[in-house]
Design a protein around this motif. Sequence first.
Motif, PDB file in Angstrom:
ATOM      1  N   ALA A  27      16.684  34.377  86.839  1.00  0.00           N
ATOM      2  CA  ALA A  27      16.600  34.585  85.398  1.00  0.00           C
ATOM      3  C   ALA A  27      17.958  34.817  84.741  1.00  0.00           C
ATOM      4  N   LEU A  30      20.060  31.653  84.168  1.00  0.00           N
ATOM      5  CA  LEU A  30      19.438  30.854  83.111  1.00  0.00           C
ATOM      6  C   LEU A  30      19.675  31.507  81.754  1.00  0.00           C
ATOM      7  N   PHE A  31      19.515  32.821  81.689  1.00  0.00           N
ATOM      8  CA  PHE A  31      19.722  33.575  80.454  1.00  0.00           C
ATOM      9  C   PHE A  31      21.160  33.433  79.950  1.00  0.00           C
ATOM     10  N   LEU A  36      21.949  26.244  77.466  1.00  0.00           N
ATOM     11  CA  LEU A  36      20.631  26.602  76.958  1.00  0.00           C
ATOM     12  C   LEU A  36      20.798  27.619  75.819  1.00  0.00           C
ATOM     13  N   ILE A  38      19.119  28.478  73.216  1.00  0.00           N
ATOM     14  CA  ILE A  38      17.922  28.809  72.444  1.00  0.00           C
ATOM     15  C   ILE A  38      17.621  30.310  72.557  1.00  0.00           C
ATOM     16  N   SER A  39      17.823  31.026  71.449  1.00  0.00           N
ATOM     17  CA  SER A  39      17.634  32.479  71.443  1.00  0.00           C
ATOM     18  C   SER A  39      16.223  32.898  71.841  1.00  0.00           C
ATOM     19  N   GLN A  40      15.217  32.190  71.352  1.00  0.00           N
ATOM     20  CA  GLN A  40      13.839  32.618  71.631  1.00  0.00           C
ATOM     21  C   GLN A  40      13.514  32.562  73.121  1.00  0.00           C
ATOM     22  N   LEU A  41      14.075  31.592  73.829  1.00  0.00           N
ATOM     23  CA  LEU A  41      13.873  31.536  75.273  1.00  0.00           C
ATOM     24  C   LEU A  41      14.563  32.713  75.946  1.00  0.00           C
ATOM     25  N   LYS A  42      15.759  33.049  75.484  1.00  0.00           N
ATOM     26  CA  LYS A  42      16.486  34.184  76.039  1.00  0.00           C
ATOM     27  C   LYS A  42      15.734  35.491  75.783  1.00  0.00           C
ATOM     28  N   TRP A  44      12.498  35.756  75.399  1.00  0.00           N
ATOM     29  CA  TRP A  44      11.336  35.710  76.283  1.00  0.00           C
ATOM     30  C   TRP A  44      11.713  36.141  77.706  1.00  0.00           C
ATOM     31  N   ILE A  45      12.849  35.656  78.199  1.00  0.00           N
ATOM     32  CA  ILE A  45      13.306  36.029  79.539  1.00  0.00           C
ATOM     33  C   ILE A  45      13.542  37.534  79.613  1.00  0.00           C
ATOM     34  N   SER A  48      10.297  39.360  79.649  1.00  0.00           N
ATOM     35  CA  SER A  48       9.612  39.151  80.932  1.00  0.00           C
ATOM     36  C   SER A  48      10.122  40.103  82.016  1.00  0.00           C
TER      37      SER A  48
END
Length: 182
Positions: A27, A30-31, A36, A38-42, A44-45, A48
């Motif tokens: 994680a 990827l973070f 990548l 995209i703030s919203q994916l970060k 979400w990570i 999580s």
Amino acid sequence: MYLDRYTLGTYTPGAPVWKQLLWYFLAEPLFRCHWLPISQLKVWILRSFGATVGRSVCIKPGVRVKFPWRLTVGDCVWIGENAWLDNVAPIAIESHVCISQGVYLCTGNHDWSASDFKLIPAPIHIEQSSWIAARATIGPGVTVGKGAVLSLGSVAGRSLQPMTIYAGNPAQPIKQRAICDR
């Protein structure tokens, strides 16, 4: 100090080993990655892995977080490129805070006077509407008061008063901040 005597004492990272390994090897890379953005994916990570993150948070590429389970971020927060949240103790960032590029938030220090170089963790709390400018550093146990500004490259080893602009190493108050209304 004798580093062969170093011990964590009663300190623990706050998560089981499997969660730490999953964060470090999967994680976190990827973070942090730049390809990548995209703030919203970060967000979400981070969630999580146990972080509390509000709405409309912008996280730029290259941001590092040591332990997301020790991170709380309010609404409408910006975290700039290559900021490092080195949170061996909790970091709380309230709403409408800007953490600029290359900022270092350090929640741990060592007892240089002890032969075992003991770890001394202490939380950081950044109150609402504050701005931590590029390349600034905040040390363990610091509270940044509401609306305070820590200017470019400054170092805060002590808490900052609300609505005050600080500069230098160590950070010194230089003037009061004017209130800005919407």
